[in-house]
Design an enzyme around this catalytic site. Structure first.
Site: not given
Length: 163
Positions: A8, A30, A42, A57, A89, A126
């Site tokens: 992505e 964003r 990523y 992920d 996550d 981040y």
């Protein structure tokens, strides 16, 4: 264990792109609020469901960045366990399975401590300037635990009606 990762976000980008799973198109979610850039390509592992309800992920170590929508056959070498405002996550750390330049990377301890710290630092900061967002880094785990999470994510996907 080999699997497909859909990229992505290319390495070096501050734009956060996401695949719209209904349309298959790539959407700009964003621009990161901080001045950090993604340290690796990523994306996500196809046909999985992570603890956060999204596909699992994946970070892919490459010499050159690819592009959003690129499909890469990968193998996991470790995983960064973390949580954000939505819960678990985790981030798989992967290498292309057909690239002889990364053949020596078989487990998390084969990745230099500095490279691990750089990735960890990125994910710990981040979201710092984004209202209502938070991240808590935890630790790195090896290939065996990463592959176990992939299997659990495949099962979650299947149990939720995925094919």
């Amino acid at each position: 264990m080999e699997f497909d990762v859909t990229i992505e976000i290319p390495k070096g980008s501050r734009n956060k792109y996401e695949v719209d799973h209904e349309t298959g198109r790539i959407r700009l979610d964003r621009r990161l609020f901080t001045s950090t850039a993604y340290p690796t390509d990523y994306g996500f592992v196809e046909n999985t469901l992570g603890e956060d309800g999204d596909p699992l992920d994946a970070l892919v170590i490459l010499d050159e960045p690819t592009f959003p929508g690129c499909l890469i056959r990968c193998r996991a070498i470790g995983m960064f366990r973390m949580t954000d405002e939505a819960g678990g996550d985790d981030k798989l750390l992967c290498v292309p399975s057909t690239d002889p330049r990364v053949e020596h990377l078989r487990d998390i301890h084969h990745v230099s401590e500095f490279d691990r710290l750089e990735i960890q630092h990125f994910f710990e900061v981040y979201k710092d300037l984004e209202p209502g967002k938070s991240v808590e880094g935890a630790d790195w785990v090896g290939r065996t635990e990463a592959e176990a999470e992939i299997e659990r994510s495949y099962k979650r996907f299947k149990d939720q009606g995925g094919h």
